[in-house]
Scaffold this motif. Structure first.
Motif, PDB file in Angstrom:
ATOM      1  N   UNK A  39     -30.530  14.911 -17.664  1.00  0.00           N
ATOM      2  CA  UNK A  39     -30.326  15.336 -16.080  1.00  0.00           C
ATOM      3  C   UNK A  39     -30.848  14.636 -14.994  1.00  0.00           C
ATOM      4  N   UNK A  40     -31.912  13.933 -15.092  1.00  0.00           N
ATOM      5  CA  UNK A  40     -32.482  12.753 -14.116  1.00  0.00           C
ATOM      6  C   UNK A  40     -31.008  11.876 -13.956  1.00  0.00           C
ATOM      7  N   UNK A  41     -30.338  11.200 -15.267  1.00  0.00           N
ATOM      8  CA  UNK A  41     -29.512  10.299 -15.239  1.00  0.00           C
ATOM      9  C   UNK A  41     -28.232  10.709 -14.505  1.00  0.00           C
ATOM     10  N   UNK A  42     -27.900  12.081 -14.973  1.00  0.00           N
ATOM     11  CA  UNK A  42     -26.894  12.870 -13.838  1.00  0.00           C
ATOM     12  C   UNK A  42     -27.015  12.826 -12.500  1.00  0.00           C
ATOM     13  N   UNK A  43     -28.038  13.192 -12.172  1.00  0.00           N
ATOM     14  CA  UNK A  43     -28.380  13.500 -10.723  1.00  0.00           C
ATOM     15  C   UNK A  43     -28.760  12.267  -9.891  1.00  0.00           C
ATOM     16  N   UNK A  44     -29.287  11.026 -10.673  1.00  0.00           N
ATOM     17  CA  UNK A  44     -29.374   9.822  -9.718  1.00  0.00           C
ATOM     18  C   UNK A  44     -28.371   8.490 -10.007  1.00  0.00           C
ATOM     19  N   UNK A  45     -27.839   8.514 -11.214  1.00  0.00           N
ATOM     20  CA  UNK A  45     -27.009   7.608 -11.537  1.00  0.00           C
ATOM     21  C   UNK A  45     -25.541   7.949 -11.559  1.00  0.00           C
ATOM     22  N   UNK A  47     -23.839  10.390  -9.813  1.00  0.00           N
ATOM     23  CA  UNK A  47     -23.516  11.250  -9.033  1.00  0.00           C
ATOM     24  C   UNK A  47     -21.902  11.403  -8.648  1.00  0.00           C
ATOM     25  N   UNK A  48     -21.243  10.463  -9.157  1.00  0.00           N
ATOM     26  CA  UNK A  48     -19.775  10.667  -9.142  1.00  0.00           C
ATOM     27  C   UNK A  48     -19.218  11.867  -9.930  1.00  0.00           C
ATOM     28  N   UNK A  49     -19.796  11.880 -10.891  1.00  0.00           N
ATOM     29  CA  UNK A  49     -19.409  13.120 -11.813  1.00  0.00           C
ATOM     30  C   UNK A  49     -19.890  14.527 -11.535  1.00  0.00           C
ATOM     31  N   UNK A  50     -21.088  14.212 -10.712  1.00  0.00           N
ATOM     32  CA  UNK A  50     -21.552  15.731  -9.979  1.00  0.00           C
ATOM     33  C   UNK A  50     -20.416  16.121  -9.056  1.00  0.00           C
ATOM     34  N   UNK A  53     -17.241  17.414 -10.556  1.00  0.00           N
ATOM     35  CA  UNK A  53     -17.352  18.964 -11.003  1.00  0.00           C
ATOM     36  C   UNK A  53     -17.222  19.848  -9.676  1.00  0.00           C
ATOM     37  N   UNK A  54     -17.777  19.370  -8.725  1.00  0.00           N
ATOM     38  CA  UNK A  54     -17.858  20.129  -7.499  1.00  0.00           C
ATOM     39  C   UNK A  54     -16.270  20.354  -6.994  1.00  0.00           C
ATOM     40  N   UNK A  55     -15.630  19.351  -7.151  1.00  0.00           N
ATOM     41  CA  UNK A  55     -14.076  19.438  -6.642  1.00  0.00           C
ATOM     42  C   UNK A  55     -13.355  20.096  -7.741  1.00  0.00           C
ATOM     43  N   UNK A  56     -13.973  20.753  -8.735  1.00  0.00           N
ATOM     44  CA  UNK A  56     -13.261  21.610  -9.700  1.00  0.00           C
ATOM     45  C   UNK A  56     -12.654  20.811 -10.736  1.00  0.00           C
ATOM     46  N   UNK A  57     -13.116  19.315 -11.033  1.00  0.00           N
ATOM     47  CA  UNK A  57     -13.028  18.733 -12.129  1.00  0.00           C
ATOM     48  C   UNK A  57     -13.852  18.963 -13.297  1.00  0.00           C
ATOM     49  N   UNK A  58     -13.954  18.058 -14.303  1.00  0.00           N
ATOM     50  CA  UNK A  58     -14.763  18.126 -15.542  1.00  0.00           C
ATOM     51  C   UNK A  58     -16.375  18.384 -15.235  1.00  0.00           C
ATOM     52  N   UNK A  59     -17.027  19.251 -16.041  1.00  0.00           N
ATOM     53  CA  UNK A  59     -18.267  19.372 -16.060  1.00  0.00           C
ATOM     54  C   UNK A  59     -18.866  18.347 -16.186  1.00  0.00           C
ATOM     55  N   UNK A  60     -19.790  18.057 -15.321  1.00  0.00           N
ATOM     56  CA  UNK A  60     -20.277  16.615 -15.061  1.00  0.00           C
ATOM     57  C   UNK A  60     -21.030  15.897 -16.630  1.00  0.00           C
ATOM     58  N   UNK A  61     -21.899  16.517 -17.171  1.00  0.00           N
ATOM     59  CA  UNK A  61     -22.275  16.297 -18.665  1.00  0.00           C
ATOM     60  C   UNK A  61     -21.196  16.038 -19.507  1.00  0.00           C
ATOM     61  N   UNK A  62     -20.123  16.719 -19.646  1.00  0.00           N
ATOM     62  CA  UNK A  62     -18.989  16.355 -20.517  1.00  0.00           C
ATOM     63  C   UNK A  62     -18.408  14.887 -19.981  1.00  0.00           C
ATOM     64  N   UNK A  63     -18.148  14.767 -18.832  1.00  0.00           N
ATOM     65  CA  UNK A  63     -17.503  13.412 -18.226  1.00  0.00           C
ATOM     66  C   UNK A  63     -18.378  12.466 -18.724  1.00  0.00           C
TER      67      UNK A  63
END
Length: 239
Positions: A39-45, A47-50, A53-63
């Motif tokens: 989760x730390x990696x997702x939120x800090x490194x 963020x492009x995938x987050x 996901x907000x734009x309706x794309x793939x779930x961040x962890x899946x990406x």
């Protein structure tokens, strides 16, 4: 694991809990930062995938796991220790902290993600080995929860654990199903917990890959040595 006798060891100090079944115990070893490291990696490194996901794309962890699969075993000679929340009883020091080891200009986002996934698996492998030294396990392991949703992560667990990794249809709902079973047995709806057998089925099985397994056994030796050094550095920084 559940058993009639608790697993007790003064050096490894496994956790022991009272089982919901009278006369049984649950014994376990663990690390403090597995899923929350990712989760730390997702939120800090990542963020492009987050944002994706907000734009309706793939779930961040899946990406993230999709991208990690493009990096080779060993993440191009990059190690990650997930001790972001400090050390457990299995570490040399509570002052150990997480780190990327071997990071250089060649490494990509894919390498960073794969190294994190591999590092979490290897740290959990150390915890697994500690428990298996006290009590024998079989060659299969059921994985549920967040990490269990990813086929790629399950394949890493299979080769790093050297066990068949089982995916069941319960997935994220394992805890809820367990609570419902306890309530059902307590209320007299079911006479025992065997009712769970009618509610679950195997969805997939991930087998260890021979070449990957051999590579990870070598990496695990290095991972342990690096962890020892990190513990020493952590103690020095804590002074």
């Amino acid at each position: 694991m559940s058993s009639k006798k608790p697993v007790l060891d003064e050096q490894k100090r496994p956790y022991v809990f009272a089982h919901c079944v009278p006369g049984k115990y649950v014994s376990a070893t663990a690390i403090f930062s597995a899923g929350n490291s990712f989760q730390w990696l997702r939120d800090q490194v990542c963020k492009n995938f987050v944002e994706e996901q907000k734009r309706g794309g793939r779930e961040a962890y899946t990406a993230m796991t999709d991208l990690a699969e493009s990096s080779p075993v060993g993440a191009n000679r990059l190690l990650f220790n997930p001790s972001l929340a400090g050390g457990s009883s299995l570490d040399r020091s509570v002052n150990i902290r997480g780190a990327y080891i071997g990071l250089d200009l060649q490494h990509t986002q894919a390498d960073l993600i794969r190294a994190a996934l591999e590092g979490i698996c290897m740290n959990l492998r150390i915890a697994l080995d500690a428990l298996e030294e006290c009590v024998p396990f079989g060659d299969e392991m059921l994985i549920v929860g967040g990490g269990g949703k990813s086929r790629f992560w399950r394949s890493l667990f299979a080769s790093i654990y050297n066990k068949k990794i089982i995916e069941m249809n319960i997935g994220q709902d394992a805890g809820s199903l367990g609570a419902a079973l306890i309530a059902g047995v307590g209320a007299g709806i079911w006479t025992d917990f065997d009712a769970v057998k009618t509610m679950t089925k195997v969805v997939s099985v991930q087998e260890p890959q021979k070449e990957d397994r051999e590579a990870y056994e070598k990496l695990l030796i290095l991972f342990k040595k690096v962890s020892e050094i990190q513990s020493m550095i952590g103690d020095w920084m804590a002074q």
